[in-house]
Design an enzyme around this catalytic site. Structure first.
Site, PDB file in Angstrom:
ATOM      1  CD  GLU A  57       2.990  -7.214  -1.319  1.00 10.72           C
ATOM      2  OE1 GLU A  57       3.604  -7.474  -2.677  1.00 10.72           O
ATOM      3  OE2 GLU A  57       3.733  -6.466  -0.533  1.00 10.72           O
ATOM      4  CG  ASP A  67       2.070  -7.037   4.755  1.00  9.32           C
ATOM      5  OD1 ASP A  67       1.258  -7.028   4.040  1.00  9.32           O
ATOM      6  OD2 ASP A  67       3.210  -7.529   4.632  1.00  9.32           O
TER       7      ASP A  67
HETATM    8 ZN   LIG Z   1       2.769  -3.239  -1.717  1.00  8.90          ZN
HETATM    9 ZN   LIG Z   2       5.402  -2.971  -0.666  1.00  6.45          ZN
END
Ligand SMILES: [Zn+2]
Ligand SMILES: [Zn+2]
Ligand SMILES: [Zn+2]
Ligand SMILES: [Zn+2]
Lengths: 475, 475
Positions: A167, A99
């Site tokens: 993340e 992501d």
């Molecule tokens: Zn990263």
């Molecule tokens: Zn990042």
């Protein structure tokens, strides 16, 4: 030493690797915005498809649902892959995230952030959201596997892979997965390698062995039940904003000294060996000036500056929620205001300890203020600091690989920020974790005009592959 | 004494007057949002049409253009009206505004803000944006004229009317108009009446003879050229937010004492006559508690509290532009932050004087801070304080009218806030200005659930009409 065929293959397939990076940058897998969620799933599917084509066993592991902007939506799956299970080889766990941060052309990007665009000035910079954070590095691993498959070469180590799609939005669901699978999918992992941070500067590769933790606080002050007009109520009521500003002014000095008693006393003593690591780092205070665009460094001394980032705590005031924050002139007395600040944690400042120190101090300071406002202080989120053994065989392997690919010894750095999954892997898998960055310090991971230099992408692919060879031999 | 036919007419046409108020509340004439600008023009046209039907000579005077949110759009016109020009009568200038504050149902309104809604509990409250600020009062004037026209009664005074559509957005263009027309449209005005403020409490009518001025300041502190990540740069650079909080903490104490030296020394001395006016005002500190919904008054003494609002300066910290202000946790070091605060001015604190005192003090305090940040302080906008002679014949007329309609003597109040046009009329027309409010202190003019009590609307209409009769006789 890596197999020379592998290194040649990487050079010969440079354009193909760049084309593949363009293909994934074109998938706007922004995890923080529900409108983009389908693209995150698409990117997870892309990862699974390509890993399968490269011979890996792959599973798209659902991580449940989340509520985002009032909608309940599916979390992007974790992409779990395995390649090889030779009991005579070491098993390395790779982590990365597919992501990305949000990006809008109108925020000031030179080019469409979703079209990987080579710098027209031929500097070799490849502009695009996710180019450096973290699609370039995860494609680096895929490039290594592709080279070995097409060349018919044996991989030097067994690989386990865990690529997540959340993340940039708090890694929801990942800790639970790691905990649940510690004796399942993650069983047998010898060590972990994460390529998701940056060189300290723009010239010298580095190995990163420490991260600061964080304790993020909110001080809430309230009084009136609704916002008031300062003309009508100024000089008649206690104003929460005045009280909050008093409290916030007691937290840190303009020279960066934390005023909360007891915190600096907790910091782990500096050893000679550690001190030397800062002295040899390829860095100058001017690098800070260049990075921030102004001469505002706290110190003129290189090691002091580096240690400020890497091994000492810091306290930053981020802002105030509930007060007037727009341009222009609004004559409001805000009814309730929330001051936000955070403290970066280092060994041996534990999260629980710092929370108690801050809470006690803020309460004591508030007691000194003559006001009828109410106050509360709360730790909103936190993460412990992390530091790894930089003499572990995985670090020695990465050191040799860096020398082989770049011709220089790496800097040994600690990052000022946190990458929470690092701590999860270290604690749950009881494993050494190596942070082995691909990109440079000026890549602008979370800014406009994020880029990855072509040389970092190509040499970085060689570095990751060479590291596997060195790791296989390391003891 | 007003003509009894007029008073009966008002009672008999109560429902018709409410229906007409509903008609104008339904026009969302929000001046601060370009998306609503057409509605402001529609409301101006409504005013002109109805004033013409009532026999007034009316002109819609264009005031030019403005740039709002990047668009150039037409300012709403001033509605200039005249009714009667008998040289044997006094000429009264009425001012009001037909624009309103923004309102969104989802901000917490009980009912649609654009539908005038009677309280289902039959309290008589009429909810709707603009009901009290300022559509109710301007319809009050129209109701008075309508009654006289339909009853065939002669108006006691000549009327000039000036209704603007930009009051809630800085009255752009109005001062220029008044200056330009002082010997034109505004020639021959004997005195001015403005119904656009509120009773001090919910029970006692008042006449308002003073307003505090304002000096609105911005302290800008900047350092890095872009926002930084506190993990990466915390404890390595000077943070503008830290410096700004230090400066803001030096402006005012939690007990409301202004720390800028020299300001409180300028305040006009309190005379016995003035002091008595506060002692007799129908008010208690509990009214403050009720108004703000909490016991947060600075003083337990009635007169001290009233003087805090009416005759002493105050300093309020409004907020910070450029810092993190949303809910949640963002670990940003803002590159440039702008602290907003304002000082309410009273006689004899002049705008120029206070600006110099503040600027010098903030610069001196900044010089004490050890930082590499840059700082500037700026007065963004200001207005002088205003105080009128409460013994003027216009006030005596309003006093008698209040006794006649409400059966009580009015309180004599000063407002803590500013109504800049008051000062413009007073200074340019060299005229006495009377502030004669229609609504109550809890009307919530700029808040959600703005309301006007039916009795205030109806008795207020009688009050405005009766005032004209008393004014005609006054000497
Ligand atoms: Zn990263
Ligand atoms: Zn990042
Ligand atoms: Zn108004
Ligand atoms: Zn208003």
């Amino acid at each position: 030493m890596a197999n020379p065929q592998f290194l040649s293959y990487v050079d010969e397939h440079q354009q193909q690797f760049i084309d593949k990076l363009a293909e994934v940058v074109a998938i706007p897998s922004v995890s923080g915005d529900p409108a983009y969620r389908q693209h995150v799933h698409d990117m997870g599917a892309w990862m699974a498809k390509h890993l399968k084509e490269l011979g890996a066993e792959v599973e798209l592991r659902p991580l449940g649902k989340q509520v985002l902007d009032g909608q309940e939506i599916d979390l992007p799956p974790a992409v779990l892959g395995s390649l090889g299970n030779d009991p005579k080889k070491k098993t390395l766990l790779l982590y990365g995230h597919y992501d990305v941060q949000p990006a809008l052309k109108e925020d000031g990007w030179r080019f469409d952030p979703w079209v990987l665009t080579p710098d027209p000035d031929n500097s070799g910079k490849l502009y695009g959201r996710g180019s450096s954070d973290d699609k370039g590095p995860i494609l680096g691993w895929l490039n290594v596997i592709q080279a070995h498959k097409e060349l018919g070469l044996d991989m030097p180590v067994n690989l386990k892979m865990c690529f997540e799609g959340m993340e940039e939005s708090g890694s929801e669901g990942l800790d639970e997965l790691i905990e649940k699978e510690k004796d399942g999918f993650f069983k047998g992992v010898d060590c972990v390698c994460i390529s998701d941070n940056y060189w300290l500067n723009t010239t010298t590769p580095c190995l990163t062995y420490g991260l600061r933790g964080i304790a993020y606080f909110k001080i809430s002050v309230s009084g009136p039940k609704r916002d008031l007009h300062s003309g009508v109520f100024g000089a008649t009521v206690h104003e929460p904003m005045t009280d909050l500003i008093q409290l916030m002014s007691k937290l840190v000095t303009s020279e960066g000294e934390i005023l909360v008693p007891g915190i600096k006393e907790l910091v782990a003593p500096l050893t000679d060996e550690e001190r030397k690591r800062y002295d040899v780092i390829n860095f100058s205070v001017k690098d800070i000036d260049d990075a921030v665009g102004a001469s505002v460094a706290l110190s003129d001394d290189k090691a002091t500056t580096l240690m400020g980032r890497m091994r000492y705590p810091s306290l930053s005031l981020h802002g105030i929620e509930g007060a007037f924050s727009a341009p222009g002139c609004k004559t409001v007395i805000p009814a309730a205001v929330h001051g936000k600040f955070s403290i970066r944690l280092v060994p041996d400042i534990g999260l629980e300890e710092v929370t108690k120190l801050v809470t006690d101090y803020v309460n004591a300071e508030f007691a000194k203020i003559k006001t009828k406002s109410s106050m509360s202080v709360e730790m909103l989120h936190g993460g412990e600091p992390w530091v790894a053994d930089p003499n572990h065989y995985s670090y020695r392997a990465a050191h040799k690989a860096t020398e082989a690919v770049y011709g220089v010894a790496p800097d040994y750095t600690r990052e000022g920020g946190s990458i929470p999954v690092t701590l999860t892997f270290a604690n749950i898998l009881k494993s050494n974790v190596l942070l082995l960055p691909m990109g440079r310090g000026d890549d602008g991971a979370h800014s406009i005009n994020e880029k990855l230099d072509t040389s970092n992408y190509i040499k970085g692919t060689k570095l990751l592959g060479t590291y596997l060879y060195e790791l296989a031999k390391a003891e």
